[in-house]
Design a protein around this motif. Structure first.
Motif, short mmCIF file in Angstrom:
data_model
loop_
_atom_site.label_atom_id
_atom_site.label_comp_id
_atom_site.label_asym_id
_atom_site.label_seq_id
_atom_site.Cartn_x
_atom_site.Cartn_y
_atom_site.Cartn_z
N ILE A 1 -28.57 -39.47 -106.77
CA ILE A 1 -27.45 -38.47 -106.82
C ILE A 1 -25.89 -38.65 -107.31
O ILE A 1 -25.88 -39.83 -106.78
CB ILE A 1 -27.16 -38.20 -104.91
CG1 ILE A 1 -28.68 -37.52 -105.05
CG2 ILE A 1 -26.18 -37.12 -105.11
CD1 ILE A 1 -29.22 -37.21 -103.56
N ASN A 2 -25.41 -37.97 -107.64
CA ASN A 2 -23.61 -38.72 -107.86
C ASN A 2 -22.81 -37.73 -106.71
O ASN A 2 -23.02 -37.04 -106.18
CB ASN A 2 -23.42 -38.20 -109.71
CG ASN A 2 -23.24 -36.83 -109.68
OD1 ASN A 2 -22.85 -35.84 -108.85
ND2 ASN A 2 -23.73 -35.67 -110.93
N GLU A 3 -21.37 -38.59 -106.77
CA GLU A 3 -20.17 -38.40 -106.56
C GLU A 3 -19.85 -36.78 -105.79
O GLU A 3 -19.26 -36.15 -105.10
CB GLU A 3 -19.19 -38.26 -106.71
CG GLU A 3 -18.29 -38.23 -107.98
CD GLU A 3 -18.79 -38.44 -109.18
OE1 GLU A 3 -19.10 -38.42 -111.03
OE2 GLU A 3 -19.70 -39.94 -109.33
N GLU A 4 -20.94 -35.75 -106.82
CA GLU A 4 -20.40 -34.47 -106.47
C GLU A 4 -21.44 -34.00 -105.39
O GLU A 4 -20.84 -32.49 -104.52
CB GLU A 4 -21.57 -33.35 -107.78
CG GLU A 4 -20.03 -33.93 -109.13
CD GLU A 4 -18.71 -33.56 -109.09
OE1 GLU A 4 -18.61 -32.03 -108.57
OE2 GLU A 4 -17.97 -33.73 -109.98
N CYS A 5 -22.03 -34.67 -104.70
CA CYS A 5 -23.21 -34.14 -103.42
C CYS A 5 -21.63 -33.05 -102.56
O CYS A 5 -20.94 -34.45 -102.15
CB CYS A 5 -23.56 -35.07 -103.18
SG CYS A 5 -24.75 -34.74 -101.70
N ILE A 6 -22.34 -32.77 -102.24
CA ILE A 6 -21.39 -31.76 -100.73
C ILE A 6 -22.31 -32.02 -99.40
O ILE A 6 -22.03 -31.91 -98.86
CB ILE A 6 -21.54 -30.34 -100.99
CG1 ILE A 6 -22.88 -29.69 -101.02
CG2 ILE A 6 -20.62 -30.29 -102.33
CD1 ILE A 6 -22.56 -28.38 -100.96
#
Length: 84
Positions: free
Chosen positions: A5-10
């Motif tokens: 999971i990348n840093e775009e995860c909300i």
């Protein structure tokens, strides 16, 4: 290969309950996928369920954890044998 999971995860919480291998958990800031448990849903589903439900497309192939479909199936079988 395992997923990450990348840093775009909300932190929307929809991926964690979809993982049949309990490979997804909350990290210090975003969700994390344990590559030792991730089979990309091989053995359970035709496609990774976390990717299907993710509303922001923040799940990618893990660049350092490459596995063939046969290796993923072997991992699935090993994980299942530990549940029994």
């Amino acid at each position: 290969m395992a997923l990450t999971i990348n840093e775009e995860c909300i932190n929307c919480d929809v991926c964690e309950p979809q993982c049949p291998n309990d490979a997804i958990y909350m990290g210090p800031e975003i969700y994390i996928i344990d590559p030792e448990k991730c089979t990309e849903c091989v053995g359970h589903h035709d496609e990774p369920q976390c990717m299907v439900v993710c509303p922001v497309d923040c799940i990618d192939p893990h660049p350092e954890w490459k596995e063939t479909p046969d290796q993923l199936m072997a991992k699935f079988r090993e994980l299942q044998s530990k549940k029994a």
